[in-house]
Scaffold this active site. Structure first.
Site, PDB file in Angstrom:
ATOM      1  CE1 TYR A  66      -4.329  11.913   5.457  1.00 56.04           C
ATOM      2  CE2 TYR A  66      -6.538  11.964   6.407  1.00 56.04           C
ATOM      3  CZ  TYR A  66      -5.183  12.250   6.510  1.00 56.04           C
ATOM      4  OH  TYR A  66      -4.692  12.855   7.631  1.00 56.04           O
TER       5      TYR A  66
ATOM      6  CG  ASN B  53      -1.001  11.425  -1.768  1.00 55.79           C
ATOM      7  OD1 ASN B  53      -1.607  12.475  -1.584  1.00 55.79           O
ATOM      8  ND2 ASN B  53       0.085  11.359  -2.513  1.00 55.79           N
ATOM      9  CB  ALA B  54      -0.521  14.418   2.135  1.00 53.18           C
TER      10      ALA B  54
ATOM     11  CB  CYS C  89      -5.197  -1.542  -1.824  1.00 48.19           C
ATOM     12  SG  CYS C  89      -6.559  -0.734  -0.976  1.00 48.19           S
TER      13      CYS C  89
ATOM     14  CD  GLU D  20      -5.311  -6.118  -1.338  1.00 49.59           C
ATOM     15  OE1 GLU D  20      -4.767  -5.002  -1.211  1.00 49.59           O
ATOM     16  OE2 GLU D  20      -6.067  -6.601  -0.475  1.00 49.59           O
TER      17      GLU D  20
ATOM     18  CB  CYS E 215     -10.883  -2.599  -0.038  1.00 60.33           C
ATOM     19  SG  CYS E 215     -10.243  -1.857  -1.557  1.00 60.33           S
TER      20      CYS E 215
ATOM     21  CB  CYS F 223      -8.652  -4.529  -4.123  1.00 60.31           C
ATOM     22  SG  CYS F 223      -7.471  -3.214  -3.777  1.00 60.31           S
TER      23      CYS F 223
ATOM     24  CG  ASN G  69      -0.453  -0.230   2.517  1.00 60.45           C
ATOM     25  OD1 ASN G  69       0.561  -0.887   2.685  1.00 60.45           O
ATOM     26  ND2 ASN G  69      -1.128   0.306   3.516  1.00 60.45           N
TER      27      ASN G  69
HETATM   28  N1  THU Z   1      -5.185  -1.776   2.496  1.00 51.29           N
HETATM   29  C1  THU Z   1      -4.590  -2.573   1.553  1.00 51.29           C
HETATM   30  O1  THU Z   1      -3.561  -2.208   0.972  1.00 51.29           O
HETATM   31  N2  THU Z   1      -5.168  -3.757   1.269  1.00 51.29           N
HETATM   32  C2  THU Z   1      -6.228  -4.284   1.946  1.00 51.29           C
HETATM   33  O2  THU Z   1      -6.661  -5.402   1.656  1.00 51.29           O
HETATM   34  C3  THU Z   1      -6.853  -3.525   3.029  1.00 51.29           C
HETATM   35  C4  THU Z   1      -6.415  -2.120   3.137  1.00 51.29           C
HETATM   36  C5  THU Z   1      -4.520  -0.524   2.860  1.00 51.29           C
HETATM   37  C6  THU Z   1      -5.203   0.732   2.445  1.00 51.29           C
HETATM   38  C7  THU Z   1      -4.637   1.721   3.459  1.00 51.29           C
HETATM   39  O3  THU Z   1      -3.363   2.176   3.017  1.00 51.29           O
HETATM   40  C8  THU Z   1      -4.428   0.883   4.700  1.00 51.29           C
HETATM   41  O4  THU Z   1      -4.419  -0.466   4.268  1.00 51.29           O
HETATM   42  C9  THU Z   1      -5.507   1.057   5.744  1.00 51.29           C
HETATM   43  O5  THU Z   1      -6.765   0.861   5.213  1.00 51.29           O
END
Ligand code: THU
Length: 128
Positions: free
Chosen positions: A47, A44-45, A52, A54, A85, A88, A41
């Site tokens: 948000y 960024n500022a 993610c 994935e 999520c 994704c 993941n």
């Molecule tokens: N996040 C992922 O990269 N993959 C997931 O399956 C769940 C959430 C990241 C997004 C964000 O940077 C942080 O986890 C918190 O939600």
């Protein structure tokens, strides 16, 4: 599940850029030719622009010319393990609903197919 895909996802997680959530995620996607593509993941500022792990892995694979996948492993520090999520799930569904997804956390592993995670997903390339 001491396999190479898990090791790759764990290594990618080390690179996570997550200063806002503090929640590091790593993903490893195995192509049908056996090559492995990873993502973490990247926050960024502003948000909402964060990506993610994935989707980062999917982008790496597609950029390398790979669009067919065997398995996705997602590693994070959550128990029960995280599942991808909604955004994704839709991106992964683009490349096949039968993809096996394994979520791994400190307390164990969970496994699904994309079809289970996102039934009846929107598609313009299947069932037309
Ligand atoms: N996040 C992922 O990269 N993959 C997931 O399956 C769940 C959430 C990241 C997004 C964000 O940077 C942080 O986890 C918190 O939600």
């Amino acid at each position: 599940m001491g396999d190479a895909l898990l090791a790759a996802a764990t290594a990618a997680r080390e690179q996570a850029y997550c200063p806002y959530s503090g929640f590091a995620v790593g993903a490893a996607l195995e192509g049908d030719d056996g090559r492995v593509f990873t993502g973490c993941n990247v926050e960024n500022a502003s948000y909402g622009l964060g990506i993610c792990a994935e989707r980062a892995a999917v982008a790496a694979a597609v950029a390398a010319g790979v669009r067919r996948f065997r398995r996705l492993v997602v590693v994070a520090g959550a128990d029960p393990p995280v599942s991808p999520c909604g955004a994704c799930r839709q991106v992964l569904a683009e490349f096949g609903a039968e993809l096996v997804v394994q979520g791994v956390g400190p307390g164990g592993t969970r496994q699904w197919t994309i079809r289970e995670l996102l039934p009846d997903s929107f598609s313009l390339t299947r069932g037309a």
